[in-house]
Scaffold this active site. Structure first.
Site, PDB file in Angstrom:
ATOM      1  N   ASP A  88       0.834  -1.203   0.000  1.00 57.41           N
ATOM      2  CA  ASP A  88       0.000   0.000   0.000  1.00 57.41           C
ATOM      3  C   ASP A  88       0.866   1.249   0.000  1.00 57.41           C
ATOM      4  O   ASP A  88       1.441   1.618   1.030  1.00 57.41           O
ATOM      5  CB  ASP A  88      -0.910  -0.016   1.234  1.00 57.41           C
ATOM      6  N   ASP A 285      -2.012   5.382  -5.701  1.00 59.51           N
ATOM      7  CA  ASP A 285      -2.260   4.589  -4.492  1.00 59.51           C
ATOM      8  C   ASP A 285      -2.422   3.113  -4.859  1.00 59.51           C
ATOM      9  O   ASP A 285      -3.465   2.702  -5.369  1.00 59.51           O
ATOM     10  CB  ASP A 285      -3.516   5.102  -3.788  1.00 59.51           C
TER      11      ASP A 285
END
Length: 432
Positions: A88, A285
């Site tokens: 992430d 992201d």
């Protein structure tokens, strides 16, 4: 959420563990339906090594659809044990679901992590950095409490510990640094199904991210990158010697958004033509499976797409709940290439200092084919999940590209790449 004070009983636990084994001294995340994927990704990459400095490379498993998530395997602890982590770039902290003991944990593919006896103190620089712009509540000075929350309502509550991480570098060395990670003893699943993963691999810009910690120990440059294949899988890397920088399009990271990998504001083009959508704050992201636009941008884009589609060939599939907007044809589609001729390419233009860099989005970068054989739009309305003014470039729009975040030069780069194969090195090995 009530914070559990774990200092004394955590110490008791690890002292007991020490008798048995040898022990040395968040984010944008949307509502995802994720399941475990463990298929290997062998081979080589078309990128050549610079062979300067050290890097580590990990195969990535999973896909945008139908699995809905990616994971990498890290070996942590003494002795090292494998854990599946969600990579992430939208959050900093790496954490594992932890038997300290666990108050609430979700399903995991491996036994819960048993913490080391090396607690991070409340006044430690890493603890202070983790709580910025606030300050940690030092109810127990010997431990650093944390709580991370994600956009889908999921969260992890725990304490910071340090433990050994094991990496094979591209130079053939075995790295065994002690790094800080979260021992998560209380997890709340988000509105999506609980992720069957051991934890999250935080790759953000903060000091607590794994790559920042490796850099602070002088082991490699503070660079992280990934290459996601449109066919599933791919690879993740730390360090800068797995790509040719001259073949990468680079644009500066925005100095206004220090917590996320943002190239600043973009202008959206549709089929090479201006859409009138400008000043779109954009964030990369990898924790987001799909791409999100603000409500205005989303409405404009869907209008343009629908206007161009041949109604005799495609019509909306309102009975397909895979994604908010799907279309069916005269017969089921098998792959995006079956319909790409009906959809136009998109592009995001980033202009800094009079120079414009373009991030191309062909139909494959924003469409999926559902299990019902319909084609669905993988760009969603971010305003509906509280993203406000942010536009998120998710995994679907980063497929078949090498995307690089150079934290030292404060640059983001991308290049088309064959992401099916790992970078070729003479000494690279996977596994322990």
């Amino acid at each position: 959420m009530k914070r559990v004070k774990v200092g004394l009983w955590l110490w008791a636990l690890v002292l007991f563990m020490g008798l048995c084994t040898t022990i040395s001294s968040a984010a944008f995340l949307e509502n995802r339906h994720r399941r475990k994927s463990t298929h290997p990704v062998p081979g080589t990459s078309s990128f050549e090594l610079n062979r300067v400095g050290s890097s580590v490379v990990f195969p990535i498993h999973g896909n945008v659809y139908p699995i809905g998530f990616y994971n990498v395997t890290l070996n942590i602890g003494q002795p090292p044990k494998p854990y599946f982590l969600d990579p992430d770039t939208g959050s900093d902290l790496t954490w594992l679901q932890c038997d300290a003991p666990c108050v609430q944990c979700t399903e995991t593919p491996h036994p819960l992590y048993r913490p080391s006896n090396d607690l991070v103190g409340c006044r430690d620089p890493l603890c202070i950095a983790l709580h910025l712009p606030g300050t940690p509540k030092c109810d127990n000075p010997e431990q650093c409490d944390y709580e991370v929350e994600y956009a889908d309502g999921g969260s992890s509550l725990g304490v910071l510990v340090k433990d050994a991480f094991y990496f094979n570098s591209t130079k053939g060395d075995q790295l065994k640094p002690r790094l800080a990670l979260g021992c998560g003893y209380d997890q709340v699943p988000g509105s999506s199904h609980p992720l069957p993963l051991d934890g999250v691999l935080g790759l953000g810009r903060g000091k607590t991210s794994i790559v920042s910690q490796l850099h602070s120990q002088g082991l490699m440059r503070n660079v992280v990158g990934h290459c996601l294949s449109g066919r599933g899988g791919g690879f993740l890397f730390f360090g800068d010697n797995v790509y040719d920088s001259s073949r990468v399009d680079w644009t500066p990271m925005s100095s206004d958004y220090l917590k996320h990998y943002s190239p600043g504001s973009a202008e959206l083009r549709f089929d090479g033509k201006p859409t009138g959508l400008k000043n779109l704050l954009t964030v990369f992201d990898s924790g987001s499976s799909y791409t999100y636009l603000t409500s205005q941008a989303y409405q404009t884009l869907t209008f343009l797409i629908k206007r161009e589609l041949p109604r005799k060939v495609l019509r909306e599939a309102t009975d397909d709940q895979t994604l908010p907007l799907c279309w069916k044809g005269k017969r089921p589609f098998k792959r995006v290439s079956d319909v790409r001729k009906y959809f136009k390419p998109l592009a995001l233009d980033f202009t800094t200092g009079g120079k414009t860099k373009t991030y191309e989005l062909p139909p494959e970068a924003y469409l999926i084919v559902s299990s019902k054989g319909n084609v669905c739009l993988g760009i969603l309305n971010g305003s509906e999940i509280g993203l406000q003014n942010s536009n998120i470039i998710g995994d679907i729009s980063m497929q078949d590209k090498m995307v690089i975040y150079d934290n030292e030069k404060q640059m983001i780069g991308w290049a088309s790449a064959n992401c099916d194969k790992l970078p070729k090195t003479s000494s690279f090995s996977i596994g322990w």
